[in-house]
Design an enzyme around this catalytic site. Structure first.
Site, PDB file in Angstrom:
ATOM      1  CE  LYS A 170      -3.433  -2.396   2.465  1.00 22.55           C
ATOM      2  NZ  LYS A 170      -4.560  -2.412   3.964  1.00 22.55           N
ATOM      3  CG  ASN A 171       5.338   2.789   0.362  1.00 21.63           C
ATOM      4  OD1 ASN A 171       5.763   3.250  -0.486  1.00 21.63           O
ATOM      5  ND2 ASN A 171       6.034   2.225   1.592  1.00 21.63           N
ATOM      6  CD  GLN A 172      -0.570   4.816  -3.577  1.00 24.17           C
ATOM      7  OE1 GLN A 172      -0.096   5.466  -4.393  1.00 24.17           O
ATOM      8  NE2 GLN A 172      -0.977   3.921  -2.846  1.00 24.17           N
ATOM      9  N   GLY A 173       5.184   5.553  -2.520  1.00 23.79           N
ATOM     10  CA  GLY A 173       6.062   5.774  -3.260  1.00 23.79           C
ATOM     11  C   GLY A 173       6.784   4.423  -3.183  1.00 23.79           C
ATOM     12  CG  ASP A 222      10.843  -9.885   2.657  1.00 27.80           C
ATOM     13  OD1 ASP A 222      10.294  -9.205   3.013  1.00 27.80           O
ATOM     14  OD2 ASP A 222      11.107 -11.289   3.137  1.00 27.80           O
ATOM     15  CG  PHE A 237      12.494   4.291   4.997  1.00 27.92           C
ATOM     16  CD1 PHE A 237      12.440   2.477   5.009  1.00 27.92           C
ATOM     17  CD2 PHE A 237      12.250   4.232   3.296  1.00 27.92           C
ATOM     18  CE1 PHE A 237      12.496   1.737   3.891  1.00 27.92           C
ATOM     19  CE2 PHE A 237      12.111   2.781   2.326  1.00 27.92           C
ATOM     20  CZ  PHE A 237      12.069   2.280   2.264  1.00 27.92           C
ATOM     21  N   GLY A 238      13.949   3.219   7.853  1.00 33.42           N
ATOM     22  CA  GLY A 238      15.114   2.266   7.972  1.00 33.42           C
ATOM     23  C   GLY A 238      16.428   2.351   8.342  1.00 33.42           C
ATOM     24  CE1 TYR A 239      18.453  -2.170  11.125  1.00 35.35           C
ATOM     25  CE2 TYR A 239      17.554  -3.105   9.144  1.00 35.35           C
ATOM     26  CZ  TYR A 239      17.713  -3.136  10.360  1.00 35.35           C
ATOM     27  OH  TYR A 239      17.047  -3.719  11.381  1.00 35.35           O
ATOM     28  CG  HIS A 280      17.765  -3.521  -2.338  1.00 40.00           C
ATOM     29  ND1 HIS A 280      18.618  -1.919  -1.418  1.00 40.00           N
ATOM     30  CD2 HIS A 280      16.937  -3.985  -0.706  1.00 40.00           C
ATOM     31  CE1 HIS A 280      16.879  -1.600  -0.249  1.00 40.00           C
ATOM     32  NE2 HIS A 280      16.491  -2.157  -0.278  1.00 40.00           N
TER      33      HIS A 280
END
Length: 198
Positions: A9-12, A70, A153-155, A181
């Site tokens: 659902k992530n628009q980006g 994933d 975001f994240g790492y 990636h």
């Protein structure tokens, strides 16, 4: 026109897929267009297994072809951790600050090891006839002892790209997409789908 549901659902992320398939006879549909969609169970040991599970789940749920991904971080000094647990490394899904803190704490325990790492992304396409296409991509880097940058975001603030002398969090979205990636996996999947769909 081939309709493909993107298991997100992530628009980006949806925009990235639309751009990648722009030249093809493909209509990208976000999971957000379906009401009360349950979460897919991801119990795979690898990113690829999780992506395939997710794509099968949403293809069955929506009755349309599905493309799922994933991804996560693999740190060599930590024997590939956090790996498939990247988003919930510290225990709570999506808590970036806690995940980064745990990563740095774990690396302190193995001082002297290389901090080489990679972001890995696996993509899986499952068609309504059960046909499965998979592809993956990775982005090599190292883990810094301190965070740098405010993008991403994240790492991303800890993931340093030697060639660019910047972390992923110091790059623009355009710069990141060129080396990411997900970008690499998406390029490979677009090539496979171009042959498969025709």
């Amino acid at each position: 026109m081939k309709e493909i549901v993107i298991a997100s659902k992530n628009q980006g992320k949806i925009k990235e897929f639309i751009k990648a398939f722009a030249a093809m006879n493909i209509k990208v549909i976000s999971l957000a267009e379906f009401k009360d969609v349950p979460d897919a169970v991801e119990t795979g040991k690898t990113f690829q297994e999780n992506a395939v599970m997710k794509a099968h789940f949403y293809a069955k749920y929506t009755g349309l072809s599905c493309l799922a991904d994933d991804s996560g971080l693999e740190v060599d000094a930590l024997d590939g951790a956090p790996g498939v647990y990247s988003a919930r490394y510290a225990g709570i899904h999506g808590d970036d600050a806690a995940n980064n803190a745990k990563l740095l704490a774990e690396l302190k325990k193995v001082q002297g090891h290389h901090t080489s790492a990679r972001f890995r992304c696996a993509l899986a396409f499952v068609d309504t006839n059960g046909e499965v296409l998979t592809c993956d991509g990775c982005c090599e880097g190292t883990i810094l002892a301190k965070q740098r940058g405010t993008n991403g975001f994240g790492y991303d603030p800890l993931f340093y790209i030697e060639d660019l002398k910047k972390t992923l969090a110091e790059l623009t979205i355009e710069e990141k997409n060129k080396i990411s990636h997900r970008g690499a996996a998406l390029k490979g999947m677009a090539e496979k789908l171009a042959v498969y769909i025709k």
